[in-house]
Write a protein that holds these residues in place. Structure first.
Motif, mmCIF file in Angstrom:
data_model
loop_
_atom_site.group_PDB
_atom_site.id
_atom_site.type_symbol
_atom_site.label_atom_id
_atom_site.label_comp_id
_atom_site.label_asym_id
_atom_site.label_seq_id
_atom_site.Cartn_x
_atom_site.Cartn_y
_atom_site.Cartn_z
ATOM 1 N N ASP A 199 6.828 1.149 11.794
ATOM 2 C CA ASP A 199 6.446 1.326 10.052
ATOM 3 C C ASP A 199 6.489 2.994 9.903
ATOM 4 O OD1 ASP A 199 6.115 -1.302 10.018
ATOM 5 O OD2 ASP A 199 3.854 -1.113 9.760
ATOM 6 N N LEU A 225 0.761 -1.210 -0.008
ATOM 7 C CA LEU A 225 0.165 0.061 0.034
ATOM 8 C C LEU A 225 0.991 1.369 -0.038
ATOM 9 C CD1 LEU A 225 -2.751 -1.008 2.768
ATOM 10 C CD2 LEU A 225 -2.893 -1.216 0.231
ATOM 11 N N ALA A 278 2.728 -1.960 20.642
ATOM 12 C CA ALA A 278 2.267 -0.911 19.602
ATOM 13 C C ALA A 278 3.633 -0.470 18.915
ATOM 14 C CB ALA A 278 1.723 0.310 20.270
ATOM 15 N N LYS A 308 -4.582 2.224 11.664
ATOM 16 C CA LYS A 308 -5.803 1.365 11.924
ATOM 17 C C LYS A 308 -5.819 0.319 13.140
ATOM 18 C CE LYS A 308 -5.740 -0.119 7.720
ATOM 19 N NZ LYS A 308 -6.115 -0.675 6.316
ATOM 20 N N ILE A 309 -4.591 0.129 13.647
ATOM 21 C CA ILE A 309 -4.325 -0.691 14.735
ATOM 22 C C ILE A 309 -4.645 0.030 15.863
ATOM 23 C CG2 ILE A 309 -2.579 -2.143 15.838
ATOM 24 C CD1 ILE A 309 -3.130 -2.569 12.647
ATOM 25 N N LYS A 310 -5.175 -0.621 16.984
ATOM 26 C CA LYS A 310 -5.730 -0.136 18.193
ATOM 27 C C LYS A 310 -4.557 0.099 19.136
ATOM 28 C CE LYS A 310 -10.374 -1.584 18.255
ATOM 29 N NZ LYS A 310 -11.216 -2.908 18.421
ATOM 30 N N LEU A 311 -3.912 1.208 18.971
ATOM 31 C CA LEU A 311 -2.631 1.275 19.807
ATOM 32 C C LEU A 311 -2.999 1.610 21.365
ATOM 33 C CD1 LEU A 311 -0.867 3.759 17.290
ATOM 34 C CD2 LEU A 311 -0.494 1.389 17.653
ATOM 35 N N VAL A 336 5.561 -2.178 17.309
ATOM 36 C CA VAL A 336 5.907 -3.107 16.080
ATOM 37 C C VAL A 336 5.052 -2.340 14.881
ATOM 38 C CG1 VAL A 336 5.020 -5.127 14.988
ATOM 39 C CG2 VAL A 336 5.538 -5.315 17.389
ATOM 40 N N PHE A 337 4.081 -1.612 15.255
ATOM 41 C CA PHE A 337 3.192 -1.159 14.291
ATOM 42 C C PHE A 337 3.855 0.583 14.128
ATOM 43 C CE2 PHE A 337 0.586 -4.238 16.010
ATOM 44 C CZ PHE A 337 0.455 -4.937 14.824
ATOM 45 N N LYS A 378 -15.135 -3.742 19.091
ATOM 46 C CA LYS A 378 -15.330 -2.998 20.145
ATOM 47 C C LYS A 378 -14.717 -1.638 19.547
ATOM 48 C CE LYS A 378 -12.029 -3.691 23.466
ATOM 49 N NZ LYS A 378 -11.410 -4.424 24.621
#
Lengths: 331, 235
Positions: free
Chosen positions: B146, B112, B140, B125-128, B142-143, B223
């Motif tokens: 990026d 992307l 968190a 988009k990840i729930k940090l 890990v994401f 959630k």
């Protein structure tokens, strides 16, 4: 008494005895064995029937013992709902798929997170370990509409299967290792070869009129069971793709189904709060229980003597065949 | 001696045709589709493959119809990096790990790409964060790493970090919660080496208009935690 009346009376008597026998044979006791702090979205019984895992909206995975139902450990690491889990064929590893767009591999003995596989560009909805003893491959599905295959040893994404036009909801390996079936919001099931060169589906199964939420092979790899958002279940001939049986199993969506080792007994769970056991060669309803709460996920031990349910209120329930009924069990 | 060596090699390959096949014929390719991260439309861009020594192996262009690309000649057991450097998009790099294999294999990698345009909202988009809590969750990083890589590869880009609340409750509380969340992301990025003058942390008192709280049937099995975004302010 006329002969017709005698026949009718005899038939009624026979029916009563038969129904009584069936209900005696299949009597399960429901026990709540524990709780996640949020909805339980998946349950999976291991090959040896000694453990099962549950995963939840609370972002954790729990491992439980069987037949006791004792909570053994909680696995933490995902940063989002854990939608699905699967034990490897050897029962040594567990794979999970999550809203955080990752597939994670866990050591079942230690609970240690071994690998984080990233490559999907949307939440991971379905995961399934290949059922070989080498724990070699994992298949996963996602909101990104793809099915991905992963090499467990290297953590590499070794194949992406495209063709579904909407989110792919779930995936299953056949037990003979030759094919994979995936299902989607596009109302189809696609059957793929596990040959790495193949990129097109072997078959596209059409028969559902709603998003197909789950798909699963029987242990002999001869049948595929699928369920949809309308509560319908279809049993397919895995070789020809023909519908063997289609029936309305529940009044709300059926998120999960599972075959017993006899390849014909199927358990279904639904948000209509019921868990049902079917003889798919009937189809006859063998047993049903109203759990009083929506059921997201179901599984069973291979002889169907214990059913496992993951529920909307976070509870994990075991349904154990009562001792009286086990006496009459055919084995 | 030279003749002897040739003889030994010839003998090995004659006796073991499989070894010969493995040595000469094992081909690994990397393939996938490239999409615009915001619109999800397939895009045509130049992709370069580099090996672990930073040597460029190949350069190809993805197909504009479906974003498909195909690069071959990768070696089993090696690691590579796919790099995209296009005027309209942020520079991005994607690792490729090739497993050991003696059979033909196509490793897969979808990408992307983020448009390089002022105002582009890059959704995290990840729930940090936990529901209604301001501290980053364990894992968190890990994401967020990026985004560290993204900002390091694009050193002129400046971003605004905006977090949205989890419920339409008290506006003042939401303002405080989302400011703390944005501050915590900013702090993480600075600690990882991003210059602080490239990062602005901003709050929001309203629910994310692009990602509203699901209701009715759509809320089942979900959630809600408000998204955070990196918004490109300059490049």
């Amino acid at each position: 008494m006329s002969k017709t009346k005698q026949l009718l009376l005899f038939s009624l008597l026979f029916m009563f005895c038969w129904m009584n026998a069936v209900s005696q044979q299949l009597n399960y006791t429901v026990t709540t064995i524990g709780k996640h702090t949020d909805e339980v979205l998946g349950v999976f019984v291991n090959e040896a029937n000694t453990k099962f895992a549950s995963c939840s909206l609370d972002e954790t995975i729990k491992i439980w013992s069987l037949p006791e139902g004792k909570e053994l450990m909680t696995l933490k690491g995902h940063l989002g709902a854990v939608y699905n889990i699967s034990f490897s064929g050897s029962d040594q590893l567990l794979v999970s798929g999550s809203e955080d767009e990752t597939v994670r591999i866990w050591d079942v003995q230690t609970g240690k997170e071994l690998k984080v596989l990233r490559g999907h560009t949307g939440p991971v909805i379905g995961v399934y370990f290949s059922q070989d003893d080498e724990n070699s491959m994992i298949a996963s599905t996602s909101f990104d509409k793809t099915v991905k295959l992963w090499d467990v040893a290297s953590g590499s994404e070794i194949k992406t299967l495209r063709g579904h036009t909407e989110a792919t909801n779930n995936v299953a390996y056949s037990y003979d290792g030759k094919t994979i079936a995936s299902c989607s919001d596009d109302s189809t099931i696609r059957v793929w070869s596990t040959e790495l060169k193949a990129t097109e589906p072997i078959m596209v199964l059409r028969g559902h009129n709603a998003p197909v939420l789950t798909v699963l092979y029987s242990f002999d790899s001869k049948k595929i069971a699928s369920s949809d958002a309308n509560g319908e279940v279809i049993i397919w001939d895995a070789k020809t793709g023909q519908i063997i049986r289609k029936f309305k199993a529940h009044n709300d969506l059926v998120q999960d189904v599972s075959f017993a080792e006899d390849n014909k007994t199927l358990v279904t769970g639904s948000l209509d709060k019921k868990i049902r056991l079917w003889d798919t060669e009937g189809p006859f309803l063998l047993f049903e229980a109203d759990l009083g709460v929506g059921v997201w996920s179901v599984d069973l031990v291979s002889d169907a003597s214990i059913l496992v349910a993951g529920c909307e209120d976070g509870t994990v329930k075991l349904l154990k065949k009562s001792i009286a009924s086990q006496k009459g069990k055919k084995k | 001696m030279k003749k002897m060596s040739i003889l030994i090699f010839a003998l090995i390959f004659t006796i073991s045709p499989k070894s010969y096949s493995q040595f000469f014929n094992t081909v690994v390719s990397v393939t996938g589709n490239i999409y615009n991260a915001i619109t999800k439309a397939p895009i045509s861009v130049n992709i370069e493959l580099f090996d672990a020594n930073n040597t460029r192996i190949q350069k190809v262009k993805s197909n504009s119809k479906d974003g498909y690309y195909f690069i071959t000649s990768l070696k089993p057991g090696n690691t590579y990096e796919l790099r995209v450097s296009e005027f309209d998009y942020m520079k991005q790099a994607f690792p490729v790990v090739v497993p050991n294999t003696d059979k033909y294999l196509e490793v897969s990698k979808d990408m992307l790409l983020i448009p390089k345009k002022i105002g582009t909202e890059i959704p995290i988009k990840i729930k940090l964060f936990e529901f209604n809590k301001p501290n980053l969750k364990n894992g968190a990083e890990v994401f967020l790493n990026d985004y560290v890589s993204l900002l390091k590869l694009n050193p002129t880009v400046k971003v605004r970090i905006v977090c949205y609340p989890d419920s339409p409750a008290d506006a003042a509380k939401n303002g405080q919660l989302t400011q703390e969340r944005s501050d915590n992301i900013r702090k993480f990025l600075i600690e990882k080496g991003i210059e602080q003058d490239r990062l602005i942390a901003q709050n929001s008192t309203i629910i994310d208009p692009n990602n509203p709280i699901p209701t009715g049937k759509a809320s089942k099995g979900k959630k809600y935690v408000g998204f955070c975004y990196l918004i490109i302010d300059a490049y």
